[in-house]
Scaffold this motif. Structure first.
Motif: not given
Length: 604
Positions: A498-505
């Motif tokens: 679960l990683d917000v940064r990875a999803r936005l990336d």
């Protein structure tokens, strides 16, 4: 006024044909009519008109085609400019495709309620609207994009009409027509079954068996496969003379093999809120107005959780099974439709050697399996329309849910469910569902602050809650203080996969380089929202180019539209976590460029 696409594209007004200029103008008209009342972007119109090699003047040419259409069609037909595209409102005009779908729906409902005469009349009327292959006089690009889908729709209705005529005992009338159809579509097993049934009922058992053996030979030579379960069952029934010849109309029973795919991942147990979105999806899954829904929204907004919750809630309405595929569209590893069809066909009971290699053959076999069935297909994280179209069933009894960060404009008739951020109450309820109601009730102000710092984003709140669960000694107020520092906020919103940064990336990497540059520089503006011309200013490009880049960022769900500036130009803003992410990406050159543009003091 009557609009026709089921054959040569044309317009008729009070019995007289309206003159149109040529294939490209007819292509624009047909593409707008097929867009289902939604705006069709200029970029998509360009592809349908010229393919991959448009002229440099294509915007002006599209404008001219639309202007002449307005002139020819008159004031009763509204063709308007919306965002970076066009949409059509035909007023009281009648589209033959819409009438075809209406009659097909009436026929299906009548057939399912055993009103066979009424069903047959509706199916015959629907098919009578076809005046040849659809879209006969448009560009090859539009024909390539749409004719296969429309032909599959016609075939599904044709199959039901023949089935209804068989139920009414019209065997002798059907034999010549079905003989012609089987010759035209030798790999279509359902038509072959229907011909075998009609021949058997007219005392021609030997001819019916010969039709089976011819089909078996064709399937082996063309596809290297044996007949499917329905064709094999029809052969066995005729061979043993099992079908009743008296006692009312009946057909040779079809046999659906024992495999009932149940591929849905588990639903999220603590799903919270989304009443309006769930209601919209329920209309698709349980109603008759749309066979598909696309669930769209920014990364981490909760599209997949919503789609799976709705799918599990109504899965009993799909007794023939549920298919699911993660298409990987926004993680840089989009799966080819051919591979997904392989997964589905294996799940439907096909042995590996019997699955054809080519995409078209897999599509036909897949749709043949789903014909006459009630199945649910969930396609998660779609990259574009081209990835989704081959995976759509040809059967109106099936339903499809598609999730995607981008709007799939080339799925006519699909309901669009836009997923936004949670309201504060819903967001706090979600946090409480993860960390426990008592813990949230003890610190309500801190809970509200946490969901605000997460931008009311479902994924961010879920990660925040999971981190608090993993650290029961942290107070909510302490964690809120950690989140308050923008420099480390995205680090705090990461736990395992679960990683917000990875999803936005994933969304960021899918952007063109100029759009990435604009995103970084716009995020440096110290304003809550900004005018549309700010993009051109921070990039140092003409305003028209800046507007196009801004629209690309909106389409990618990296910018939000907040309204207009009092004139025709829009104003935009960042979701808080997108702004934090984009500022992380910005470098010294970006900061110098924004300072030099002077937008920092004038954009608001």
């Amino acid at each position: 006024m009557e609009f026709r696409v089921l054959g040569p594209v044309g317009v008729w007004n009070r019995g007289a044909e309206v003159p149109l200029d040529g294939a490209k103008q007819r292509t624009v008209l047909a593409a707008l009519l097929l867009s289902g009342g939604r705006a069709l972007p200029d970029s998509r119109l360009c592809e349908l008109l010229w393919g991959e090699h448009p002229p440099a003047t294509y915007p002006a040419q599209i404008y001219n085609y639309v202007s002449r259409l307005r002139k020819y069609l008159g004031p009763d037909v509204d063709i308007r400019r919306q965002w970076s595209g066009y949409m059509i409102h035909p007023g009281d005009g009648r589209l033959d495709l819409a009438e075809f779908e209406r009659l097909a729906t009436l026929g299906r409902e009548a057939q399912e309620n055993h009103r066979y005469e009424e069903a047959a009349d509706a199916f015959h009327a629907a098919l009578a609207l076809w005046r040849g292959p659809a879209l006969m006089n448009v560009t090859e690009f539009l024909a390539r994009a749409e004719t296969h889908r429309l032909a599959e729709m016609r075939m599904a209705v044709l199959e039901r009409r023949v089935e209804t005529d068989l139920l009414l005992g019209r065997y002798a009338q059907l034999v010549p027509e079905l003989t012609r159809l089987v010759g035209e579509y030798p790999l279509h097993e359902k038509l072959r079954c229907q011909l075998m049934t009609a021949l058997f009922r007219t005392e021609r058992q030997a001819d019916a068996l010969a039709v089976y053996h011819e089909g078996r030979r064709v399937l082996a030579e063309e596809l290297g496969v044996e007949p499917g379960p329905t064709l094999a069952a029809t052969f066995r029934a005729i061979l043993t003379a099992e079908p009743a010849r008296t006692g009312g109309p009946s057909v040779v029973a079809s046999s659906w093999h024992a495999v009932r795919p149940a591929m849905l991942p588990p639903a999220i147990g603590d799903f919270t809120g989304r009443a309006a979105e769930l209601s919209a999806l329920a209309e698709v899954l349980t109603g008759d107005h749309a066979c598909a829904a696309q669930v769209t929204g920014m990364a981490g907004i909760g599209k997949t959780a919503l789609a799976l919750f709705a799918a599990h809630r109504d899965r009993d309405r799909f007794p023939d099974g549920q298919l699911y595929a993660d298409l990987g569209g926004n993680r840089g590893n989009a799966v080819e439709p051919q591979e997904v069809l392989g997964w589905f066909l294996r799940s439907l009971g096909n042995a590996e050697p019997s699955i054809p290699r080519g995409l078209d053959e897999r599509v036909r076999l897949y749709r043949s399996h789903l014909a006459g069935r009630r199945m649910l297909v969930v396609l998660d994280d779609a990259a574009d329309d081209a990835q989704v179209r081959p995976l759509l069933p040809g059967e109106a009894g099936c339903r499809v849910l598609v999730t995607s960060r981008v709007s799939l404009s080339d799925l006519p008739g699909a309901a669009v469910v836009e997923v936004g951020t949670l309201g504060t109450a819903e967001a706090v309820d979600l946090l409480a569902a993860v960390v426990g109601k008592r813990r949230v009730a003890n610190e309500p102000a801190a809970a509200r602050r946490i969901v605000r710092l997460c931008g009311w984003l479902s994924l961010g709140i879920r990660v925040a809650g999971s981190r608090l669960v993993a650290r029961p000694h942290w107070s909510l107020a302490y964690f809120a203080e950690r989140l308050a520092d923008e420099q480390y906020r995205l680090d705090e919103l990461r736990l395992g996969t679960l990683d917000v940064r990875a999803r936005l990336d994933g969304s960021y990497l899918a952007l063109a380089s100029q759009s990435q540059l604009a995103l970084r520089r716009l995020a440096l503006l110290e304003v809550p929202h900004f005018a549309s011309w700010a993009t051109a200013a921070v990039l140092g490009v003409p305003r028209r180019t800046g507007d196009e880049v801004t629209e690309n960022l909106v389409d990618a769900r990296m910018l939000e539209v907040t309204g207009t500036d009092g004139g025709r130009r829009q104003r935009h803003r960042f979701h808080d976590l997108v702004r934090v992410f984009a500022r992380e990406k910005a470098d010294h050159v970006d900061r110098m460029a924004v300072a030099a543009s002077r937008v920092l003091t004038t954009a608001n």
